[in-house]
Motif scaffolding. Sequence first.
Motif, PDB file in Angstrom:
ATOM      1  N   GLU A 185       0.980  -1.200   0.213  1.00 11.32           N
ATOM      2  CA  GLU A 185      -0.104  -0.075   0.007  1.00 11.32           C
ATOM      3  C   GLU A 185       0.897   1.348   0.092  1.00 11.32           C
ATOM      4  O   GLU A 185       0.794   2.159  -0.544  1.00 11.32           O
ATOM      5  CB  GLU A 185      -0.813  -0.053   1.359  1.00 11.32           C
ATOM      6  N   GLU A 186       1.909   1.109   0.705  1.00 10.42           N
ATOM      7  CA  GLU A 186       2.920   2.339   0.843  1.00 10.42           C
ATOM      8  C   GLU A 186       3.640   2.550  -0.408  1.00 10.42           C
ATOM      9  O   GLU A 186       3.605   3.659  -1.001  1.00 10.42           O
ATOM     10  CB  GLU A 186       3.942   2.059   1.816  1.00 10.42           C
ATOM     11  N   ASN A 187       3.963   1.610  -1.007  1.00 12.21           N
ATOM     12  CA  ASN A 187       4.384   1.769  -2.574  1.00 12.21           C
ATOM     13  C   ASN A 187       3.416   2.234  -3.538  1.00 12.21           C
ATOM     14  O   ASN A 187       4.065   2.993  -4.279  1.00 12.21           O
ATOM     15  CB  ASN A 187       5.041   0.323  -3.013  1.00 12.21           C
ATOM     16  N   ARG A 188       2.252   1.808  -3.354  1.00 13.12           N
ATOM     17  CA  ARG A 188       1.355   2.087  -4.233  1.00 13.12           C
ATOM     18  C   ARG A 188       0.908   3.664  -4.175  1.00 13.12           C
ATOM     19  O   ARG A 188       0.869   4.508  -5.161  1.00 13.12           O
ATOM     20  CB  ARG A 188      -0.148   1.442  -4.172  1.00 13.12           C
ATOM     21  N   PHE A 189       0.835   4.104  -2.760  1.00 11.53           N
ATOM     22  CA  PHE A 189       0.607   5.496  -2.682  1.00 11.53           C
ATOM     23  C   PHE A 189       1.916   6.314  -3.216  1.00 11.53           C
ATOM     24  O   PHE A 189       1.710   7.305  -3.653  1.00 11.53           O
ATOM     25  CB  PHE A 189       0.212   6.086  -1.261  1.00 11.53           C
ATOM     26  N   GLU A 190       2.891   5.973  -2.847  1.00 13.38           N
ATOM     27  CA  GLU A 190       3.989   6.500  -3.149  1.00 13.38           C
ATOM     28  C   GLU A 190       4.228   6.856  -4.861  1.00 13.38           C
ATOM     29  O   GLU A 190       4.579   7.563  -5.293  1.00 13.38           O
ATOM     30  CB  GLU A 190       5.339   6.146  -2.784  1.00 13.38           C
ATOM     31  N   ASP A 191       4.066   5.722  -5.504  1.00 10.51           N
ATOM     32  CA  ASP A 191       3.906   5.650  -6.946  1.00 10.51           C
ATOM     33  C   ASP A 191       2.942   6.630  -7.460  1.00 10.51           C
ATOM     34  O   ASP A 191       3.201   7.403  -8.475  1.00 10.51           O
ATOM     35  CB  ASP A 191       3.721   4.274  -7.258  1.00 10.51           C
ATOM     36  N   ASP A 192       1.949   6.781  -7.023  1.00  7.79           N
ATOM     37  CA  ASP A 192       0.819   7.697  -7.309  1.00  7.79           C
ATOM     38  C   ASP A 192       1.152   8.962  -7.182  1.00  7.79           C
ATOM     39  O   ASP A 192       1.029   9.860  -7.950  1.00  7.79           O
ATOM     40  CB  ASP A 192      -0.530   7.271  -6.588  1.00  7.79           C
ATOM     41  N   ARG A 193       1.742   9.151  -6.036  1.00  5.72           N
ATOM     42  CA  ARG A 193       2.258  10.709  -5.638  1.00  5.72           C
ATOM     43  C   ARG A 193       3.479  11.114  -6.672  1.00  5.72           C
ATOM     44  O   ARG A 193       3.453  12.302  -7.080  1.00  5.72           O
ATOM     45  CB  ARG A 193       2.814  10.904  -4.082  1.00  5.72           C
ATOM     46  N   ARG A 194       4.286  10.334  -6.995  1.00  5.32           N
ATOM     47  CA  ARG A 194       5.300  10.362  -7.998  1.00  5.32           C
ATOM     48  C   ARG A 194       4.629  10.471  -9.343  1.00  5.32           C
ATOM     49  O   ARG A 194       5.298  11.738  -9.920  1.00  5.32           O
ATOM     50  CB  ARG A 194       6.086   9.192  -8.062  1.00  5.32           C
ATOM     51  N   ARG A 195       3.715   9.971  -9.871  1.00  8.40           N
ATOM     52  CA  ARG A 195       2.918  10.228 -10.897  1.00  8.40           C
ATOM     53  C   ARG A 195       2.176  11.451 -11.085  1.00  8.40           C
ATOM     54  O   ARG A 195       2.344  12.122 -12.101  1.00  8.40           O
ATOM     55  CB  ARG A 195       2.153   9.133 -11.381  1.00  8.40           C
ATOM     56  N   ARG A 196       1.514  11.860  -9.797  1.00 11.02           N
ATOM     57  CA  ARG A 196       0.861  13.111  -9.831  1.00 11.02           C
ATOM     58  C   ARG A 196       1.898  14.452  -9.822  1.00 11.02           C
ATOM     59  O   ARG A 196       1.525  15.533 -10.706  1.00 11.02           O
ATOM     60  CB  ARG A 196       0.059  13.117  -8.373  1.00 11.02           C
ATOM     61  N   HIS A 197       2.975  14.257  -9.268  1.00  9.37           N
ATOM     62  CA  HIS A 197       3.814  15.318  -9.154  1.00  9.37           C
ATOM     63  C   HIS A 197       4.428  15.618 -10.655  1.00  9.37           C
ATOM     64  O   HIS A 197       4.756  16.697 -11.068  1.00  9.37           O
ATOM     65  CB  HIS A 197       4.847  15.266  -8.193  1.00  9.37           C
ATOM     66  N   GLY A 198       4.730  14.156 -11.232  1.00  2.28           N
ATOM     67  CA  GLY A 198       5.384  14.323 -12.662  1.00  2.28           C
ATOM     68  C   GLY A 198       4.696  14.915 -13.636  1.00  2.28           C
ATOM     69  O   GLY A 198       5.038  15.563 -14.618  1.00  2.28           O
ATOM     70  N   MET A 199       3.318  14.540 -13.597  1.00  2.00           N
ATOM     71  CA  MET A 199       2.214  15.308 -14.363  1.00  2.00           C
ATOM     72  C   MET A 199       2.311  16.616 -14.179  1.00  2.00           C
ATOM     73  O   MET A 199       2.380  17.611 -15.116  1.00  2.00           O
ATOM     74  CB  MET A 199       0.746  14.603 -14.104  1.00  2.00           C
ATOM     75  N   ALA A 200       2.435  17.364 -13.110  1.00  2.00           N
ATOM     76  CA  ALA A 200       2.528  18.622 -12.692  1.00  2.00           C
ATOM     77  C   ALA A 200       3.769  19.314 -13.389  1.00  2.00           C
ATOM     78  O   ALA A 200       3.588  20.437 -13.923  1.00  2.00           O
ATOM     79  CB  ALA A 200       2.364  18.953 -11.555  1.00  2.00           C
ATOM     80  N   ILE A 201       4.831  18.543 -13.033  1.00  2.08           N
ATOM     81  CA  ILE A 201       6.160  19.181 -13.464  1.00  2.08           C
ATOM     82  C   ILE A 201       6.326  19.172 -15.153  1.00  2.08           C
ATOM     83  O   ILE A 201       6.779  19.997 -15.657  1.00  2.08           O
ATOM     84  CB  ILE A 201       7.308  18.242 -12.891  1.00  2.08           C
ATOM     85  N   ALA A 202       5.737  18.148 -15.606  1.00  2.00           N
ATOM     86  CA  ALA A 202       5.806  18.155 -17.084  1.00  2.00           C
ATOM     87  C   ALA A 202       4.895  19.131 -17.826  1.00  2.00           C
ATOM     88  O   ALA A 202       5.406  19.461 -18.826  1.00  2.00           O
ATOM     89  CB  ALA A 202       5.300  16.734 -17.770  1.00  2.00           C
ATOM     90  N   LEU A 203       3.923  19.646 -17.282  1.00  2.00           N
ATOM     91  CA  LEU A 203       3.123  20.696 -17.797  1.00  2.00           C
ATOM     92  C   LEU A 203       3.858  21.976 -17.671  1.00  2.00           C
ATOM     93  O   LEU A 203       3.347  23.030 -18.171  1.00  2.00           O
ATOM     94  CB  LEU A 203       1.865  20.817 -16.918  1.00  2.00           C
ATOM     95  N   VAL A 204       5.026  22.240 -16.675  1.00  2.00           N
ATOM     96  CA  VAL A 204       5.570  23.422 -16.506  1.00  2.00           C
ATOM     97  C   VAL A 204       6.248  24.177 -17.893  1.00  2.00           C
ATOM     98  O   VAL A 204       6.074  25.433 -18.027  1.00  2.00           O
ATOM     99  CB  VAL A 204       6.739  23.261 -15.493  1.00  2.00           C
ATOM    100  N   PRO A 205       6.878  23.338 -18.652  1.00  2.00           N
ATOM    101  CA  PRO A 205       7.410  23.982 -19.848  1.00  2.00           C
ATOM    102  C   PRO A 205       6.019  24.554 -20.643  1.00  2.00           C
ATOM    103  O   PRO A 205       6.346  25.829 -21.274  1.00  2.00           O
ATOM    104  CB  PRO A 205       7.908  22.882 -20.675  1.00  2.00           C
ATOM    105  N   LEU A 206       5.143  24.199 -20.868  1.00  2.00           N
ATOM    106  CA  LEU A 206       4.040  24.684 -21.627  1.00  2.00           C
ATOM    107  C   LEU A 206       3.424  25.567 -20.883  1.00  2.00           C
ATOM    108  O   LEU A 206       2.860  26.640 -21.435  1.00  2.00           O
ATOM    109  CB  LEU A 206       2.684  23.450 -21.674  1.00  2.00           C
ATOM    110  N   GLY A 207       3.336  25.693 -19.718  1.00  2.00           N
ATOM    111  CA  GLY A 207       2.894  27.198 -18.678  1.00  2.00           C
ATOM    112  C   GLY A 207       3.680  28.132 -19.029  1.00  2.00           C
ATOM    113  O   GLY A 207       3.250  29.373 -19.367  1.00  2.00           O
TER     114      GLY A 207
END
Length: 247
Positions: A30-52
């Motif tokens: 469960e800890e790994n699953r939540f950590e992976d979800d957090r990493r992917r959510r943050h990754g999505m936000a970071i990947a949008l930065v150049p477009l912003g």
Amino acid sequence: MVSATFGSMESTPSQDSSFRQSYIERDRIEENRFEDDRRRRHGMAIALVPLGIAMALIMHYTNIVVAIDDADWQYVLHRPNLVNVLKLSLAPLIGGGVAMLVAGLIATAIAGREGRFLPLVLTVFMYMIFMPLTVGLLLPVNLFLLDIAGLSVVEISVGEAISSWIFGTPFFVLTYAMTGMKQAFWAGAGAVSLGSVVFQFLGPNSQSFSLKKTATATTIVSLFVVLVVMLGPLGIFEILFNQFRAS
């Protein structure tokens, strides 16, 4: 006989250990699953930065030309001095990136990353609020730093620059934010639309998500869009200019 039955009902040390191990393993998964979800959510936000950043630069560039047009009724649309534009680009570079990062983090924290529309729509509205505020706050700072460095595009003393920054910034930020929200909405919609195309192939929901690859892809797309608007056919920029002038 009774003691034998009673003894059989007692759990052995090996059974207790097995139960504890299963709970520990479940918690770890469960800890790994939540950590992976957090990493992917943050990754999505970071990947949008150049477009912003790209959309903030385009909005800033277009606003400069609109301001020139408003000041001169004989103005004929052409490319402005790119050196002066670049001097004033520090504010949208930082403001656009910060606004998109904050917008993406808040949107994915509220809606997650797996929804098809909700996280993207929330990102647009958050960007619409934060981008004009951050850019509006940084523009007076940008002008002040240019004046300190002797690179100012306008004739103004250091004392006047400090006075204008301290006393004029709150009103300027409020005005810039209120008048720029409509433009920022379309800028955010453009950034998120381009980002969603990239996410179809390298998105945070894919099995082999890589932030480095996704951010590289969004950066390439961002550079291409900025170059087309700022250096490409004038007809493309004219369409954007007319939309900004109408608003």
